[in-house]
Design an enzyme around this catalytic site. Structure first.
Site, PDB file in Angstrom:
ATOM      1  N   ARG A 165       0.825  -1.223   0.000  1.00  0.00           N
ATOM      2  CA  ARG A 165       0.000   0.000   0.000  1.00  0.00           C
ATOM      3  C   ARG A 165       0.860   1.274   0.000  1.00  0.00           C
ATOM      4  O   ARG A 165       0.525   2.266   0.662  1.00  0.00           O
ATOM      5  CB  ARG A 165      -0.912   0.045   1.222  1.00  0.00           C
ATOM      6  CG  ARG A 165      -2.062  -0.883   1.158  1.00  0.00           C
ATOM      7  CD  ARG A 165      -3.004  -0.546   0.004  1.00  0.00           C
ATOM      8  NE  ARG A 165      -4.200  -1.334   0.143  1.00  0.00           N
ATOM      9  CZ  ARG A 165      -4.295  -2.612  -0.208  1.00  0.00           C
ATOM     10  NH1 ARG A 165      -3.268  -3.216  -0.774  1.00  0.00           N
ATOM     11  NH2 ARG A 165      -5.412  -3.266  -0.031  1.00  0.00           N
ATOM     12  N   SER A 242     -10.960   0.148   3.216  1.00  0.00           N
ATOM     13  CA  SER A 242     -10.183  -0.032   4.450  1.00  0.00           C
ATOM     14  C   SER A 242      -9.769   1.336   4.982  1.00  0.00           C
ATOM     15  O   SER A 242      -9.187   2.125   4.246  1.00  0.00           O
ATOM     16  CB  SER A 242      -8.919  -0.837   4.179  1.00  0.00           C
ATOM     17  OG  SER A 242      -9.239  -2.108   3.692  1.00  0.00           O
ATOM     18  N   GLU A 341      -5.399   4.721   6.029  1.00  0.00           N
ATOM     19  CA  GLU A 341      -5.103   4.393   4.640  1.00  0.00           C
ATOM     20  C   GLU A 341      -5.541   5.471   3.663  1.00  0.00           C
ATOM     21  O   GLU A 341      -4.833   5.752   2.710  1.00  0.00           O
ATOM     22  CB  GLU A 341      -5.745   3.045   4.315  1.00  0.00           C
ATOM     23  CG  GLU A 341      -5.198   2.412   3.086  1.00  0.00           C
ATOM     24  CD  GLU A 341      -6.272   2.152   2.075  1.00  0.00           C
ATOM     25  OE1 GLU A 341      -6.189   1.134   1.412  1.00  0.00           O
ATOM     26  OE2 GLU A 341      -7.198   2.977   1.946  1.00  0.00           O
TER      27      GLU A 341
HETATM   28  N1  EPU Z   1     -11.075  -9.740   9.997  1.00  0.00           N
HETATM   29  C1  EPU Z   1     -11.744  -9.694  11.196  1.00  0.00           C
HETATM   30  N2  EPU Z   1     -12.755  -8.789  11.335  1.00  0.00           N
HETATM   31  C2  EPU Z   1     -13.104  -7.957  10.351  1.00  0.00           C
HETATM   32  C3  EPU Z   1     -12.415  -7.991   9.142  1.00  0.00           C
HETATM   33  C4  EPU Z   1     -11.393  -8.890   8.972  1.00  0.00           C
HETATM   34  O1  EPU Z   1     -11.431 -10.443  12.107  1.00  0.00           O
HETATM   35  O2  EPU Z   1     -14.036  -7.186  10.547  1.00  0.00           O
HETATM   36  C5  EPU Z   1     -10.011 -10.734   9.811  1.00  0.00           C
HETATM   37  C6  EPU Z   1     -10.436 -11.740   8.758  1.00  0.00           C
HETATM   38  O3  EPU Z   1     -11.122 -12.798   9.325  1.00  0.00           O
HETATM   39  C7  EPU Z   1      -9.130 -12.171   8.170  1.00  0.00           C
HETATM   40  C8  EPU Z   1      -8.276 -10.936   8.290  1.00  0.00           C
HETATM   41  O4  EPU Z   1      -8.883 -10.100   9.262  1.00  0.00           O
HETATM   42  O5  EPU Z   1      -8.554 -13.200   8.923  1.00  0.00           O
HETATM   43  C9  EPU Z   1      -8.098 -10.203   6.973  1.00  0.00           C
HETATM   44  O6  EPU Z   1      -9.354  -9.755   6.503  1.00  0.00           O
HETATM   45  P1  EPU Z   1      -9.684  -9.557   4.947  1.00  0.00           P
HETATM   46  O7  EPU Z   1      -9.261 -10.753   4.207  1.00  0.00           O
HETATM   47  O8  EPU Z   1     -11.075  -9.112   4.811  1.00  0.00           O
HETATM   48  O9  EPU Z   1      -8.712  -8.450   4.444  1.00  0.00           O
HETATM   49  P2  EPU Z   1      -8.122  -7.131   5.109  1.00  0.00           P
HETATM   50  O10 EPU Z   1      -6.707  -7.408   5.437  1.00  0.00           O
HETATM   51  O11 EPU Z   1      -8.986  -6.620   6.181  1.00  0.00           O
HETATM   52  C10 EPU Z   1      -7.205  -6.242   2.852  1.00  0.00           C
HETATM   53  C11 EPU Z   1      -7.184  -4.947   2.112  1.00  0.00           C
HETATM   54  C12 EPU Z   1      -8.484  -4.729   1.362  1.00  0.00           C
HETATM   55  C13 EPU Z   1      -8.695  -5.901   0.431  1.00  0.00           C
HETATM   56  C14 EPU Z   1      -8.730  -7.179   1.262  1.00  0.00           C
HETATM   57  C15 EPU Z   1      -8.881  -8.424   0.442  1.00  0.00           C
HETATM   58  C16 EPU Z   1      -5.727  -3.481   3.362  1.00  0.00           C
HETATM   59  C17 EPU Z   1      -5.644  -2.314   4.267  1.00  0.00           C
HETATM   60  N3  EPU Z   1      -6.956  -3.847   3.033  1.00  0.00           N
HETATM   61  O12 EPU Z   1      -8.178  -6.124   3.876  1.00  0.00           O
HETATM   62  O13 EPU Z   1      -8.333  -3.561   0.583  1.00  0.00           O
HETATM   63  O14 EPU Z   1      -9.883  -5.770  -0.305  1.00  0.00           O
HETATM   64  O15 EPU Z   1      -7.480  -7.304   1.985  1.00  0.00           O
HETATM   65  O16 EPU Z   1      -7.690  -8.802  -0.118  1.00  0.00           O
HETATM   66  O17 EPU Z   1      -4.705  -4.022   2.953  1.00  0.00           O
HETATM   67  C18 EPU Z   1      -8.658  -1.201   0.718  1.00  0.00           C
HETATM   68  O18 EPU Z   1      -7.425  -1.108   0.719  1.00  0.00           O
HETATM   69  O19 EPU Z   1      -9.412  -0.203   0.774  1.00  0.00           O
HETATM   70  C19 EPU Z   1      -9.233  -2.519   0.684  1.00  0.00           C
HETATM   71  C20 EPU Z   1     -10.533  -2.707   0.732  1.00  0.00           C
END
Ligand code: EPU
Length: 347
Positions: A165, A242, A341
């Site tokens: 990012r 995010s 972010e």
């Molecule tokens: N999780 C929770 N609670 C939540 C959300 C997530 O416990 O409310 C846990 C999930 O269970 C999982 C982990 O956190 O084990 C990761 O969650 P998720 O796969 O949804 O991805 P993220 O790391 O929260 C990132 C990106 C998103 C992207 C997703 C999917 C960043 C900051 N965000 O989110 O990007 O869509 O992965 O790959 O890196 C964005 O940047 O705006 C964005 C939406």
């Protein structure tokens, strides 16, 4: 003839929908307009901000005292050779339309980035990524306008210094360049890249061929399930995705955080350099902010704790106060610093 519009509300030009007016807004539909807009502002001593799809920006309630240039330039070229498809798109090309077209042409490399809102020119700035893929893997060059000289330059991928990012544009020289166009190199007829657990499981349980089109469909379904696809009817729709980046900490710190959270199986993503990326959404929930937590007109998405949603009547100040409360609580409870972010204008 360039005709910037005075006193334009910026909220409706962003997905979060908060914030005051810009002194002037101009819609730049070609690069000559972009240049003319910068000259126009220079003659009047006004600062300039560039706006793409508005999906990653929080505008202050006081608005922006300057000229906002909306990047609405269009145009894409596709050149196939030796099993590759080189794709060049103007900054204003809607990102998801580009991904859809790459998938239609059976070109691999962008399929997991389906359903991300915004315009192509924004993707190199924070090295947009999702579901195990990021644009840094396929971008070969970025054409930019240097703000000071109004000269155009082409930066190769190395010069963009992509990281999680992050890029040269975001953290090293945020005001130096404006992205005009991006070139990607995609692989033709290659198998999809599936590195994200939930996606791999879905594909496997499907039983069908793991085609690019199938991956795109599954990613869109996954994103919809987390309210991460723009949809005017979605109660979580007014957000900027995010709100925090996933924090990267030492392996010792990761163990300490897990102990503080009092829960085994904390999601963690070991990095090549030995550090560990944590899941900010998970940390936010463990710090006591369950999905859907409200603070007046703002709250967390009911589907994903990492997205802050602006409901009817929300102001930028409410969003920022809630974000600060989350940062403070996660710091106090779990000892982790969360970095926002989105880009903040005037905050
Ligand atoms: N999780 C929770 N609670 C939540 C959300 C997530 O416990 O409310 C846990 C999930 O269970 C999982 C982990 O956190 O084990 C990761 O969650 P998720 O796969 O949804 O991805 P993220 O790391 O929260 C990132 C990106 C998103 C992207 C997703 C999917 C960043 C900051 N965000 O989110 O990007 O869509 O992965 O790959 O890196 C964005 O940047 O705006 C964005 C939406």
């Amino acid at each position: 003839m360039l005709s910037p519009r005075p006193c334009v509300r910026l909220g409706p030009l962003t997905t979060l929908g908060v914030g005051g007016d810009a002194s002037f807004v101009v819609d730049a539909t070609d690069e000559a307009n972009v240049l003319a807009a910068f000259r126009w502002a220079k003659e009047r001593g006004l600062p300039v901000r560039v706006l793409g799809g508005g999906s990653n920006v929080v505008v202050a309630d006081g608005g922006f005292d300057g000229l906002v240039v909306r990047m609405l330039t269009r145009g894409r070229t596709f050149t196939a050779s030796d099993g590759e498809l080189v794709l060049t798109a103007a900054a204003g090309e809607p990102w998801d339309e580009l991904v859809a077209e790459a998938v239609r042409r059976e070109a691999q490399g962008l399929e997991c980035l389906s359903g991300i809102p915004g315009l192509t020119g924004a993707t190199p700035i924070q090295n947009v990524g999702a579901y195990g893929q990021e644009v840094a893997e396929t971008i070969t060059s970025v054409r930019v306008l240097e703000r000071d000289t109004l000269a155009t330059r082409v930066l190769d991928a190395a010069a963009c210094r992509f990281a999680y990012r992050d890029s040269f544009f975001k953290s090293e020289a945020p005001e130096r360049y404006v992205v005009l166009g991006v070139t990607f190199r995609l692989r033709l007829r290659a198998v999809p890249s599936v590195r994200y657990g939930e996606l791999a499981q879905k594909l496997a349980s499907d039983g069908g061929e793991p085609t690019l089109a199938r991956v795109r469909e599954l990613v869109l379904a996954l994103r919809r399930g987390k309210s991460m696809v723009l949809d005017a009817n979605d109660e979580n729709g007014r957000s900027c995705g995010s709100f925090f980046v996933n924090p990267v900490v030492t392996s010792e710190r990761a163990l300490a955080v897990e102990a503080l959270a009092g829960e085994a199986h904390m999601p963690r993503y070991p990095q090549p350099d030995g550090s560990v990326k944590l899941a900010a959404g998970w940390l936010i929930e463990r710090a006591g902010f369950t999905k859907g937590t409200r603070r007046g007109a703002v709250g967390l998405s009911t589907k994903h704790a990492l997205a802050i949603v602006a409901h009817e009547g929300a102001r930028a100040a409410d969003v920022v106060a809630f974000a600060r409360e989350i940062q403070r609580t996660v710091r106090e409870e779990l000892g982790v610093e969360l970095t926002p972010e989105p880009v903040f204008w005037g905050i």
